[in-house]
Design a protein around this motif. Sequence first.
Motif, PDB file in Angstrom:
ATOM      1  N   SER A 120       0.822  -1.207   0.000  1.00  0.00           N
ATOM      2  CA  SER A 120       0.000   0.000   0.000  1.00  0.00           C
ATOM      3  C   SER A 120       0.858   1.260   0.000  1.00  0.00           C
ATOM      4  N   ILE A 121       1.957   1.236   0.760  1.00  0.00           N
ATOM      5  CA  ILE A 121       2.862   2.392   0.794  1.00  0.00           C
ATOM      6  C   ILE A 121       3.388   2.691  -0.600  1.00  0.00           C
ATOM      7  N   TYR A 122       3.857   1.675  -1.283  1.00  0.00           N
ATOM      8  CA  TYR A 122       4.406   1.893  -2.618  1.00  0.00           C
ATOM      9  C   TYR A 122       3.318   2.276  -3.610  1.00  0.00           C
ATOM     10  N   SER A 123       2.147   1.656  -3.496  1.00  0.00           N
ATOM     11  CA  SER A 123       1.052   1.984  -4.404  1.00  0.00           C
ATOM     12  C   SER A 123       0.637   3.441  -4.274  1.00  0.00           C
ATOM     13  N   THR A 124       0.564   3.914  -3.032  1.00  0.00           N
ATOM     14  CA  THR A 124       0.220   5.318  -2.781  1.00  0.00           C
ATOM     15  C   THR A 124       1.231   6.257  -3.412  1.00  0.00           C
ATOM     16  N   ASN A 125       2.460   5.780  -3.556  1.00  0.00           N
ATOM     17  CA  ASN A 125       3.533   6.594  -4.139  1.00  0.00           C
ATOM     18  C   ASN A 125       3.795   6.258  -5.605  1.00  0.00           C
ATOM     19  N   THR A 159       3.619  -0.072  -8.246  1.00  0.00           N
ATOM     20  CA  THR A 159       2.926  -1.322  -7.956  1.00  0.00           C
ATOM     21  C   THR A 159       3.938  -2.400  -7.609  1.00  0.00           C
ATOM     22  N   GLU A 180       4.902   6.858   5.567  1.00  0.00           N
ATOM     23  CA  GLU A 180       4.384   6.249   4.344  1.00  0.00           C
ATOM     24  C   GLU A 180       4.559   7.112   3.102  1.00  0.00           C
ATOM     25  N   THR A 181       5.251   8.245   3.222  1.00  0.00           N
ATOM     26  CA  THR A 181       5.349   9.140   2.066  1.00  0.00           C
ATOM     27  C   THR A 181       6.735   9.080   1.425  1.00  0.00           C
ATOM     28  N   GLN A 203      10.363   9.046  -5.714  1.00  0.00           N
ATOM     29  CA  GLN A 203       9.565   8.158  -6.559  1.00  0.00           C
ATOM     30  C   GLN A 203      10.218   7.986  -7.927  1.00  0.00           C
TER      31      GLN A 203
END
Length: 382
Positions: free
Chosen positions: A188-193, A196, A365-366, A372
């Motif tokens: 989820s952390i990576y997906s938010t940023n 995938t 989580e950011t 990125q």
Amino acid sequence: MRINRNLSHSAIIFFIAFLLVASGCSKKESSSSETSSAESTTSNFAVSEITQTVGGDGYYAGSFDVPANGISFILSSFKDNNASTAFYSLSDPDETDILSASSTPNLYGAASGSLGSAGYANVLVPQSPSFSAKAGTWTYKAYNNDSVKLALRSGSIPSSTTIVVQPYITGTTWAAGDLSAALSVMSSIYSTNGITLTINSTITISDSQYAAVSGTFTDSTTSALVSQGGTAAVNLFFIEDYTGSWSEILGNAAGIPGSMGIANSWNGVLNSLSAHASGTTLDSQLLGETAAHEMGHQLGLFHTTEQGGTEFDIISDTAECPKSSRDNDSNGKMSAEECEGYGAENVMFWTAWSSSSRSAGKKQETLSGLQQQVLKYSPIAK
């Protein structure tokens, strides 16, 4: 590396997980002319060994070509018996040596390849958006090594980025299913940023010698464990515990970055399950954050702010937490609480929130836009 702030860590400081040696690299006097050959290839990722020669100055010399559609590469130097190895220079097609302190920009003092390390050293391009894998012929000079390998990504940058992750678990206290919640947090952390994660099924390593290992990747047992990692993924080893003084550490990566695409002692990260547990209950949020953090190191991201508040990463858009204005208790260590709003929320902050802050809902989580970008351009990304 992430330190468990709920335990004593006065003797532990941040360092790249493999040993950095700034001097003492010997120049080999005999020549080397190993044949270049592809070792593993996917649709846009290939690993090859570079033919080297030794000049009159005693340095190894080699070159490689980046195609017009080159995206990124990691140049890796290996030395048997874990002796020191390093790169003296790495010049792009415009003849700019990006490892020289006189070049602007440069990776001097940041790339393990220029600092030297035990057994393995590398240079990642781009390790920040200030660099690019320029098309053309790159040349390098290197100190002592047994081989230099190039992992090159080429093609077009896709609209969405995917990174494959391979989890492993050791010991008998926890089983593969116990990692599911933490892996979901990491995903989820990576997906938010904008990234995938394709997370493969967790592999259980039952050999008892791997239940608890040293965080030093040149240690023979740790090396044997991490060398089992696959070449097409970021390998996450969830160990039952560390040995010795390492028992206070949440996790550590094999380098900044570690190896990519080549099976060896530096091709993965370690995460301690015991350090994330209360009894046998795992803190899945914290474990997911730690796994995301160590994976970031493995792919080339530094701590946004180091422990002492006087050193920061090489990414221009990450928040900094300076000791001069934020060390409220004057203890020389920048806590997440002192750095709230100054980067403590970033995945790559040097330490976790305290247990009370986590209970209050504080998370890490950011990632910044340029962090990125480094991950999206990673040689192992798709």
